[in-house]
Design an enzyme around this catalytic site. Structure first.
Site, short mmCIF file in Angstrom:
data_model
loop_
_atom_site.label_atom_id
_atom_site.label_comp_id
_atom_site.label_asym_id
_atom_site.label_seq_id
_atom_site.Cartn_x
_atom_site.Cartn_y
_atom_site.Cartn_z
N ARG A 1 11.91 -5.78 4.37
CA ARG A 1 11.60 -4.34 4.24
C ARG A 1 12.55 -3.46 5.03
O ARG A 1 12.90 -3.74 6.18
CB ARG A 1 10.16 -4.11 4.72
CG ARG A 1 9.78 -2.64 4.79
CD ARG A 1 8.29 -2.43 4.75
NE ARG A 1 7.59 -2.78 5.97
CZ ARG A 1 6.29 -2.61 6.15
NH1 ARG A 1 5.54 -2.12 5.19
NH2 ARG A 1 5.73 -2.95 7.29
N ARG B 1 -8.99 1.06 9.56
CA ARG B 1 -8.60 -0.31 9.88
C ARG B 1 -9.62 -1.02 10.73
O ARG B 1 -9.42 -2.19 11.06
CB ARG B 1 -7.28 -0.27 10.64
CG ARG B 1 -6.04 -0.55 9.79
CD ARG B 1 -4.89 -0.42 10.73
NE ARG B 1 -3.72 -1.13 10.41
CZ ARG B 1 -2.65 -0.61 9.81
NH1 ARG B 1 -2.70 0.60 9.33
NH2 ARG B 1 -1.55 -1.30 9.68
N ARG C 1 11.70 -2.35 10.79
CA ARG C 1 10.72 -2.06 11.82
C ARG C 1 10.63 -3.19 12.84
O ARG C 1 10.68 -4.36 12.49
CB ARG C 1 9.34 -1.84 11.17
CG ARG C 1 9.22 -0.50 10.51
CD ARG C 1 7.99 -0.37 9.63
NE ARG C 1 6.74 -0.87 10.21
CZ ARG C 1 5.56 -0.73 9.62
NH1 ARG C 1 5.46 -0.11 8.44
NH2 ARG C 1 4.48 -1.21 10.18
N ARG D 1 0.14 -9.26 13.78
CA ARG D 1 -0.51 -8.22 12.97
C ARG D 1 -1.48 -8.83 11.96
O ARG D 1 -2.51 -8.25 11.65
CB ARG D 1 0.54 -7.38 12.23
CG ARG D 1 1.20 -6.37 13.16
CD ARG D 1 2.52 -5.91 12.60
NE ARG D 1 2.38 -5.01 11.48
CZ ARG D 1 3.31 -4.85 10.54
NH1 ARG D 1 4.43 -5.55 10.58
NH2 ARG D 1 3.12 -4.01 9.58
N LYS E 1 0.82 -1.21 0.00
CA LYS E 1 0.00 0.00 0.00
C LYS E 1 0.86 1.27 0.00
O LYS E 1 0.63 2.19 -0.78
CB LYS E 1 -0.94 0.01 1.22
CG LYS E 1 -1.86 -1.20 1.28
CD LYS E 1 -2.79 -1.16 2.48
CE LYS E 1 -2.09 -1.18 3.84
NZ LYS E 1 -1.30 -2.42 4.09
P1 ADP Z 1 2.33 -1.85 3.19
O1 ADP Z 1 2.35 -0.35 3.12
O2 ADP Z 1 1.07 -2.44 2.60
O3 ADP Z 1 2.58 -2.39 4.58
P2 ADP Z 1 4.83 -1.68 1.69
O4 ADP Z 1 4.45 -0.77 0.56
O5 ADP Z 1 5.66 -1.12 2.78
O6 ADP Z 1 3.50 -2.41 2.28
O7 ADP Z 1 5.57 -2.94 1.02
C1 ADP Z 1 6.12 -3.99 1.84
C2 ADP Z 1 7.47 -4.41 1.27
O8 ADP Z 1 7.29 -5.07 0.02
C3 ADP Z 1 8.44 -3.25 1.01
O9 ADP Z 1 9.74 -3.68 1.36
C4 ADP Z 1 8.31 -2.99 -0.50
O10 ADP Z 1 9.54 -2.53 -1.05
C5 ADP Z 1 7.96 -4.38 -1.03
N1 ADP Z 1 6.99 -4.36 -2.15
C6 ADP Z 1 5.89 -3.57 -2.26
N2 ADP Z 1 5.19 -3.88 -3.38
C7 ADP Z 1 5.86 -4.90 -3.98
C8 ADP Z 1 5.64 -5.68 -5.18
N3 ADP Z 1 4.58 -5.46 -5.97
N4 ADP Z 1 6.55 -6.64 -5.48
C9 ADP Z 1 7.62 -6.87 -4.67
N5 ADP Z 1 7.87 -6.18 -3.53
C10 ADP Z 1 7.01 -5.21 -3.18
P1 AMP Z 2 1.39 0.51 9.15
O1 AMP Z 2 2.54 1.39 8.91
O2 AMP Z 2 0.16 0.91 8.37
O3 AMP Z 2 1.73 -0.96 8.99
O4 AMP Z 2 0.99 0.72 10.69
C1 AMP Z 2 1.90 0.40 11.72
C2 AMP Z 2 1.18 0.40 13.08
O5 AMP Z 2 0.65 1.70 13.36
C3 AMP Z 2 -0.01 -0.54 13.18
O6 AMP Z 2 0.34 -1.87 13.46
C4 AMP Z 2 -0.79 0.11 14.33
O7 AMP Z 2 -0.19 -0.14 15.58
C5 AMP Z 2 -0.60 1.60 14.03
N1 AMP Z 2 -1.65 2.12 13.11
C6 AMP Z 2 -1.47 2.61 11.85
N2 AMP Z 2 -2.65 2.96 11.31
C7 AMP Z 2 -3.61 2.67 12.24
C8 AMP Z 2 -5.02 2.76 12.27
N3 AMP Z 2 -5.72 3.25 11.23
N4 AMP Z 2 -5.67 2.37 13.39
C9 AMP Z 2 -4.99 1.90 14.46
N5 AMP Z 2 -3.66 1.76 14.50
C10 AMP Z 2 -2.95 2.14 13.39
#
Ligand code: ADP
Ligand code: AMP
Length: 218
Positions: A123, A85, A155, A166, A13
């Site tokens: 990541r 969420r 992270r 999660r 995302k």
């Molecule tokens: P989210 O925001 O949904 O938690 P991220 O955008 O941070 O996910 O993506 C998670 C990991 O996967 C990151 O390290 C990113 O570089 C990688 N990634 C994202 N989209 C793709 C894809 N389509 N193919 C391969 N790796 C991806």
């Molecule tokens: P994310 O970066 O979206 O994976 O979010 C990381 C963490 O932030 C989550 O696991 C939650 O602890 C908190 N968080 C982010 N967005 C929300 C939300 N909309 N509601 C509650 N907690 C959130």
């Protein structure tokens, strides 16, 4: 235009939000990035959020809704990344957007758990800007220092134990939003295959949103 990105952690995302922000000027509103920035800066909100985030639990609805409501005052349209969420968050957002007469599209990122684990364990994140890298799919600089001079981090909640938790939280609290948004009286829900490459997913999202010239911007 308002767009909601819905999908499990690691679905891509944030990656797609940053691409769309650059290509089309949509404002990425990532609650996760906002919380991490607050932690980085040591604010009161950051201190409250810390324990929930490291455990992989959600920060309480009232806190998150207040943060989004305040942030929304600055934007006439947003790309919601990681919000809502929970059903109460979705209801609060509906009330906020309805008040402003803003229709929205929901993009559902469809991806299986194996892919999620693979993406999250590799990541790397810039804690200041939210920019993401991946050991294999989008390699960071060798010294793990981003172009703006910030040290990239892995992270705490991307460790396998926290990822498992999660995903449980996602299934229990966030997945019900798929049925919530499938109701056509709300937004328009479009599912994309998020297992594809980054550029293929970008194209599918751009098509779903009616942006036909995505390829030209890549
Ligand atoms: P989210 O925001 O949904 O938690 P991220 O955008 O941070 O996910 O993506 C998670 C990991 O996967 C990151 O390290 C990113 O570089 C990688 N990634 C994202 N989209 C793709 C894809 N389509 N193919 C391969 N790796 C991806
Ligand atoms: P994310 O970066 O979206 O994976 O979010 C990381 C963490 O932030 C989550 O696991 C939650 O602890 C908190 N968080 C982010 N967005 C929300 C939300 N909309 N509601 C509650 N907690 C959130």
């Amino acid at each position: 235009m308002d767009v909601i990105f819905l999908g499990p952690p690691g679905a891509g995302k944030g990656t797609q939000a940053q691409i769309l922000e650059k290509a089309y000027g949509l404002h990425q509103l990532s609650t996760g990035d906002m919380l991490r920035k607050n932690r980085h800066e040591g604010t009161e909100l950051g201190k409250i959020a810390q324990a929930y985030m490291d455990r992989g639990d959600l920060v309480p609805d009232d806190i998150i809704i207040a943060v989004v409501e305040k942030e929304l005052e600055n934007w006439t349209g947003a790309l919601f990344d990681g919000f809502p969420r929970t059903v109460p968050q979705a209801e609060a957002l509906d009330a906020l957007l309805h008040r402003k007469n803003r229709p929205y599209t929901v993009i559902l990122f469809d991806v299986g758990e194996d892919t999620i684990h693979e993406r999250l364990t590799g990541r790397w994140v810039n804690p200041k800007t939210g920019r993401v890298f991946h050991d294999r799919f989008s390699p960071p600089p060798d010294d793990r220092i981003d172009a703006d001079g910030t040290q990239l981090i892995q992270r705490e909640d991307d460790k396998p134990e926290a990822v498992r938790h999660r995903l449980e939280v996602y299934h229990r609290q966030t997945e019900p939003l798929i049925a919530y948004y499938a109701d056509a009286r709300r937004g328009r829900l479009v599912k994309v295959d998020a297992t594809k490459s980054v550029s293929e997913v970008s194209k599918d999202i751009a098509n779903a949103l009616g942006f036909r010239d995505m390829a030209a911007t890549q």
